[in-house]
Design a protein around this motif. Structure first.
Motif, PDB file in Angstrom:
ATOM      1  N   VAL A   1    -111.733  11.754 -35.924  1.00 34.31           N
ATOM      2  CA  VAL A   1    -110.867  12.174 -36.585  1.00 34.31           C
ATOM      3  C   VAL A   1    -109.317  12.137 -36.059  1.00 34.31           C
ATOM      4  O   VAL A   1    -109.330  12.459 -34.708  1.00 34.31           O
ATOM      5  CB  VAL A   1    -111.035  13.800 -37.051  1.00 34.31           C
ATOM      6  CG1 VAL A   1    -109.817  14.448 -38.037  1.00 34.31           C
ATOM      7  CG2 VAL A   1    -112.339  13.896 -37.665  1.00 34.31           C
ATOM      8  N   ASP A   2    -108.334  11.660 -36.632  1.00 35.11           N
ATOM      9  CA  ASP A   2    -107.066  11.434 -36.198  1.00 35.11           C
ATOM     10  C   ASP A   2    -106.540  12.611 -35.334  1.00 35.11           C
ATOM     11  O   ASP A   2    -106.763  13.834 -35.835  1.00 35.11           O
ATOM     12  CB  ASP A   2    -106.101  11.014 -37.025  1.00 35.11           C
ATOM     13  CG  ASP A   2    -106.316   9.525 -37.865  1.00 35.11           C
ATOM     14  OD1 ASP A   2    -106.985   9.170 -36.996  1.00 35.11           O
ATOM     15  OD2 ASP A   2    -105.920   9.349 -38.541  1.00 35.11           O
ATOM     16  N   VAL A   3    -106.069  12.484 -34.044  1.00 29.38           N
ATOM     17  CA  VAL A   3    -105.642  13.391 -33.374  1.00 29.38           C
ATOM     18  C   VAL A   3    -106.693  14.448 -32.684  1.00 29.38           C
ATOM     19  O   VAL A   3    -106.569  14.805 -31.304  1.00 29.38           O
ATOM     20  CB  VAL A   3    -104.617  14.351 -34.100  1.00 29.38           C
ATOM     21  CG1 VAL A   3    -103.798  15.697 -33.083  1.00 29.38           C
ATOM     22  CG2 VAL A   3    -103.469  13.660 -34.644  1.00 29.38           C
ATOM     23  N   ILE A   4    -107.541  14.807 -33.418  1.00 34.96           N
ATOM     24  CA  ILE A   4    -108.709  15.531 -33.067  1.00 34.96           C
ATOM     25  C   ILE A   4    -109.612  14.924 -32.207  1.00 34.96           C
ATOM     26  O   ILE A   4    -110.168  15.693 -31.134  1.00 34.96           O
ATOM     27  CB  ILE A   4    -109.479  16.445 -34.187  1.00 34.96           C
ATOM     28  CG1 ILE A   4    -108.243  17.260 -34.964  1.00 34.96           C
ATOM     29  CG2 ILE A   4    -110.459  17.170 -33.762  1.00 34.96           C
ATOM     30  CD1 ILE A   4    -108.663  17.623 -36.112  1.00 34.96           C
ATOM     31  N   GLY A   5    -109.921  13.870 -32.743  1.00 33.67           N
ATOM     32  CA  GLY A   5    -110.798  13.078 -31.672  1.00 33.67           C
ATOM     33  C   GLY A   5    -112.300  12.930 -32.205  1.00 33.67           C
ATOM     34  O   GLY A   5    -112.614  13.201 -33.527  1.00 33.67           O
ATOM     35  N   ASP A   6    -113.572  12.673 -31.201  1.00 38.39           N
ATOM     36  CA  ASP A   6    -114.878  12.635 -31.952  1.00 38.39           C
ATOM     37  C   ASP A   6    -115.194  14.078 -32.334  1.00 38.39           C
ATOM     38  O   ASP A   6    -115.233  14.941 -31.294  1.00 38.39           O
ATOM     39  CB  ASP A   6    -115.640  12.039 -30.748  1.00 38.39           C
ATOM     40  CG  ASP A   6    -117.168  11.568 -31.211  1.00 38.39           C
ATOM     41  OD1 ASP A   6    -117.382  10.882 -32.048  1.00 38.39           O
ATOM     42  OD2 ASP A   6    -118.086  12.448 -30.701  1.00 38.39           O
ATOM     43  N   VAL A   7    -116.011  14.122 -33.447  1.00 41.54           N
ATOM     44  CA  VAL A   7    -116.599  15.101 -33.758  1.00 41.54           C
ATOM     45  C   VAL A   7    -117.959  15.168 -34.105  1.00 41.54           C
ATOM     46  O   VAL A   7    -118.443  14.227 -34.744  1.00 41.54           O
ATOM     47  CB  VAL A   7    -115.958  15.895 -35.059  1.00 41.54           C
ATOM     48  CG1 VAL A   7    -116.423  17.096 -35.652  1.00 41.54           C
ATOM     49  CG2 VAL A   7    -114.570  15.932 -34.775  1.00 41.54           C
ATOM     50  N   THR A   8    -118.793  15.991 -33.468  1.00 40.49           N
ATOM     51  CA  THR A   8    -120.347  15.903 -33.587  1.00 40.49           C
ATOM     52  C   THR A   8    -120.816  16.582 -35.138  1.00 40.49           C
ATOM     53  O   THR A   8    -120.304  18.035 -35.088  1.00 40.49           O
ATOM     54  CB  THR A   8    -121.009  16.486 -32.435  1.00 40.49           C
ATOM     55  OG1 THR A   8    -120.865  15.776 -31.529  1.00 40.49           O
ATOM     56  CG2 THR A   8    -122.744  16.477 -32.738  1.00 40.49           C
ATOM     57  N   LEU A   9    -121.472  16.239 -35.903  1.00 41.56           N
ATOM     58  CA  LEU A   9    -121.975  17.066 -37.002  1.00 41.56           C
ATOM     59  C   LEU A   9    -123.234  16.681 -37.478  1.00 41.56           C
ATOM     60  O   LEU A   9    -123.893  15.983 -36.959  1.00 41.56           O
ATOM     61  CB  LEU A   9    -121.036  16.081 -38.214  1.00 41.56           C
ATOM     62  CG  LEU A   9    -119.646  16.108 -38.271  1.00 41.56           C
ATOM     63  CD1 LEU A   9    -119.145  14.803 -38.921  1.00 41.56           C
ATOM     64  CD2 LEU A   9    -118.925  17.407 -38.578  1.00 41.56           C
ATOM     65  N   TRP A  10    -123.827  17.418 -38.342  1.00 40.64           N
ATOM     66  CA  TRP A  10    -125.114  17.459 -38.795  1.00 40.64           C
ATOM     67  C   TRP A  10    -125.247  17.593 -40.204  1.00 40.64           C
ATOM     68  O   TRP A  10    -124.727  18.353 -40.823  1.00 40.64           O
ATOM     69  CB  TRP A  10    -125.899  18.686 -38.181  1.00 40.64           C
ATOM     70  CG  TRP A  10    -126.178  18.601 -36.678  1.00 40.64           C
ATOM     71  CD1 TRP A  10    -125.166  19.107 -35.801  1.00 40.64           C
ATOM     72  CD2 TRP A  10    -127.101  17.974 -35.716  1.00 40.64           C
ATOM     73  NE1 TRP A  10    -125.344  18.897 -34.518  1.00 40.64           N
ATOM     74  CE2 TRP A  10    -126.598  18.067 -34.476  1.00 40.64           C
ATOM     75  CE3 TRP A  10    -128.089  17.288 -36.088  1.00 40.64           C
ATOM     76  CZ2 TRP A  10    -127.155  17.573 -33.247  1.00 40.64           C
ATOM     77  CZ3 TRP A  10    -129.016  16.632 -34.946  1.00 40.64           C
ATOM     78  CH2 TRP A  10    -128.591  16.925 -33.579  1.00 40.64           C
ATOM     79  N   ALA A  11    -126.063  16.500 -40.815  1.00 38.97           N
ATOM     80  CA  ALA A  11    -126.248  16.516 -42.472  1.00 38.97           C
ATOM     81  C   ALA A  11    -127.425  16.878 -42.945  1.00 38.97           C
ATOM     82  O   ALA A  11    -128.527  16.692 -42.077  1.00 38.97           O
ATOM     83  CB  ALA A  11    -125.840  15.170 -42.790  1.00 38.97           C
ATOM     84  N   ARG A  12    -127.319  17.533 -44.071  1.00 32.34           N
ATOM     85  CA  ARG A  12    -128.756  17.817 -44.808  1.00 32.34           C
ATOM     86  C   ARG A  12    -128.606  16.999 -46.268  1.00 32.34           C
ATOM     87  O   ARG A  12    -127.437  17.079 -47.038  1.00 32.34           O
ATOM     88  CB  ARG A  12    -128.896  19.113 -44.976  1.00 32.34           C
ATOM     89  CG  ARG A  12    -130.452  19.472 -45.722  1.00 32.34           C
ATOM     90  CD  ARG A  12    -130.794  20.829 -46.049  1.00 32.34           C
ATOM     91  NE  ARG A  12    -130.557  21.738 -44.788  1.00 32.34           N
ATOM     92  CZ  ARG A  12    -131.581  21.985 -44.011  1.00 32.34           C
ATOM     93  NH1 ARG A  12    -132.672  21.259 -44.171  1.00 32.34           N
ATOM     94  NH2 ARG A  12    -131.392  22.900 -42.947  1.00 32.34           N
ATOM     95  N   ASP A  13    -129.540  16.299 -46.611  1.00 33.49           N
ATOM     96  CA  ASP A  13    -129.451  15.632 -47.778  1.00 33.49           C
ATOM     97  C   ASP A  13    -129.959  16.674 -48.737  1.00 33.49           C
ATOM     98  O   ASP A  13    -130.875  16.982 -49.031  1.00 33.49           O
ATOM     99  CB  ASP A  13    -130.545  14.704 -47.723  1.00 33.49           C
ATOM    100  CG  ASP A  13    -130.732  13.748 -49.156  1.00 33.49           C
ATOM    101  OD1 ASP A  13    -130.142  14.045 -50.211  1.00 33.49           O
ATOM    102  OD2 ASP A  13    -131.092  12.618 -49.241  1.00 33.49           O
ATOM    103  N   LEU A  14    -128.828  16.965 -49.822  1.00 33.79           N
ATOM    104  CA  LEU A  14    -129.101  18.084 -50.803  1.00 33.79           C
ATOM    105  C   LEU A  14    -130.008  17.596 -51.876  1.00 33.79           C
ATOM    106  O   LEU A  14    -130.672  18.209 -52.548  1.00 33.79           O
ATOM    107  CB  LEU A  14    -127.725  18.597 -51.061  1.00 33.79           C
ATOM    108  CG  LEU A  14    -127.158  19.825 -50.241  1.00 33.79           C
ATOM    109  CD1 LEU A  14    -125.838  19.703 -50.624  1.00 33.79           C
ATOM    110  CD2 LEU A  14    -127.956  20.533 -49.800  1.00 33.79           C
TER     111      LEU A  14
END
Length: 387
Positions: A182-195
């Motif tokens: 993300v611009d300015v913020i940098g790398d973001v770790t995320l977790w996804a669930r297939d709804l």
């Protein structure tokens, strides 16, 4: 005075397919359909979430409640999506309109982004709004590439910060690891669930509910508190322990998420009752199989069902399944003792929840929901007729 920073969970419910839907269909029915589905989802998110504002094809919600139970929060997100899918199915079955909007409503879907961080409330345009780095981040995360991993447009994307705050184990739950820059913020770790996959599993699940008509015995109580609040105090061990007469209640769940297969160990002195969850449908009911620490004791199956009462109250029904003939005398004796303990316990629960305000006293005033007039169900229009 400078605004005070508060810790909060933020979530955005965003309609997938919104732009193409509005561009190609009759606007009168299209707007009604969008309002109907958005109303269904926002109501499904309450509580723990409150509506901050509508943002075109999305609803921005938040909660500043203290220790939000992670399992309850995830149930709220998925439950809101399941309500949308049930509503979509029932509307498509009920509507006889053949306009382009009504035919194409099945192309709509929802995705959710959830984050945890800090915010401040500030006056903008005559009303309070939420601001801060984390408010910006949750909005930026709507633009992502996670659909390529889940193979569809229906998903919930949790930030690592949200998972930590919930105390959830994303790997144990089978969530999909993801990263965004993300611009300015940098790398973001995320977790996804297939709804969509979660919905298919939910829809195909064989229910194990003791209905009122099939129950051997039923205990009933009216509680002057919202159904979601009563559900929390019935199902979350830390809340349950506050009014039930167990010495301790320990929850055991291999996935770190409450649901079918969860086992609760209720300690009473040197004895422990074990409750295994057989069916789980927040915030409607859950069914448990109860094993008492008595040699040869049969498993007692019970459904705890919550129904809406008048004026925001909750009607609680505890329905005991019919025992085998040889077990009837045992169940009769156990049920009598349980009824006495439960009546005393509900009296304690009422003192805790009735008349209390669980929302933050400093909460932002919620905007008015855009009502749906239901024209797509009651006033068919000729396909292609623009108004």
């Amino acid at each position: 005075m400078l605004p005070k920073a508060e810790t909060a969970y933020f979530a955005i419910a965003d309609i997938s397919g919104y732009t193409s839907f509005l561009a190609a269909v009759e606007l009168d029915h299209a707007q009604d359909i969008i309002a109907d589905f958005m109303d269904t989802v926002v109501k499904g998110l309450r509580p723990p979430f409150r509506l901050a504002k509508f943002e075109g094809d999305a609803a921005f919600v938040y909660t500043t409640a203290g220790n939000v139970d992670g399992s309850l929060l995830q149930d709220a997100i998925e439950g809101a999506y399941f309500k949308f899918r049930r509503r979509l199915r029932s509307v498509r079955q009920a509507s006889t309109c053949e306009c382009q909007a009504c035919v194409a409503m099945g192309d709509l879907d929802f995705k959710f982004v959830v984050h945890h961080g800090e915010m401040v409330k500030q006056k903008m345009g005559g009303r309070e709004e939420l601001a801060g780095r984390d408010v910006i981040l949750v909005h930026r995360l709507l633009k992502n590439t996670v659909a390529e991993k889940v193979g569809g447009r229906a998903y919930v994307l949790y930030s690592e910060a949200a998972m930590r705050a919930m105390g959830a184990d994303p790997v144990a739950q089978g969530l999909i690891a993801h990263h965004e820059t993300v611009d300015v913020i940098g790398d973001v770790t995320l977790w996804a669930r297939d709804l969509d996959a979660a919905w298919r599993e939910e829809d195909a699940q064989v229910r194990n509910e003791v209905t009122r008509g099939d129950a051997y015995a039923t205990l009933e109580f009216d509680i002057a508190a919202p159904r979601e609040t009563v559900w929390e105090y019935l199902s979350v061990p830390g809340q349950w322990r506050k009014w039930w007469d167990a010495d301790d209640i320990t929850e055991e769940s291999g996935k770190g998420r409450r649901g079918v297969g969860t086992r609760n160990h209720c300690a009473h002195g040197n004895h422990t009752n074990i409750e295994e969850t057989l069916d789980w449908r927040p915030v409607d009911y859950y069914t448990v199989g109860i094993t008492l620490p008595i040699p040869g004791a049969p498993k007692i199956v019970m459904t705890r069902a919550l129904l809406d009462g008048p004026d925001g109250t909750t009607h609680l029904e505890l329905r005991v399944a019919k025992p085998k003939p040889k077990d009837k005398a045992f169940v009769d004796g156990a049920a009598a003792k349980f009824a006495e303990r439960m009546t005393a316990g509900i009296a304690r629960l009422r003192t805790m929840v009735e008349g209390r305000q669980f929302a933050s006293s400093t909460a932002v005033e919620e905007p008015t929901m855009q009502p749906s007039t239901g024209r797509f169900l009651t006033e068919p229009v000729k396909s292609g007729a623009q108004r």
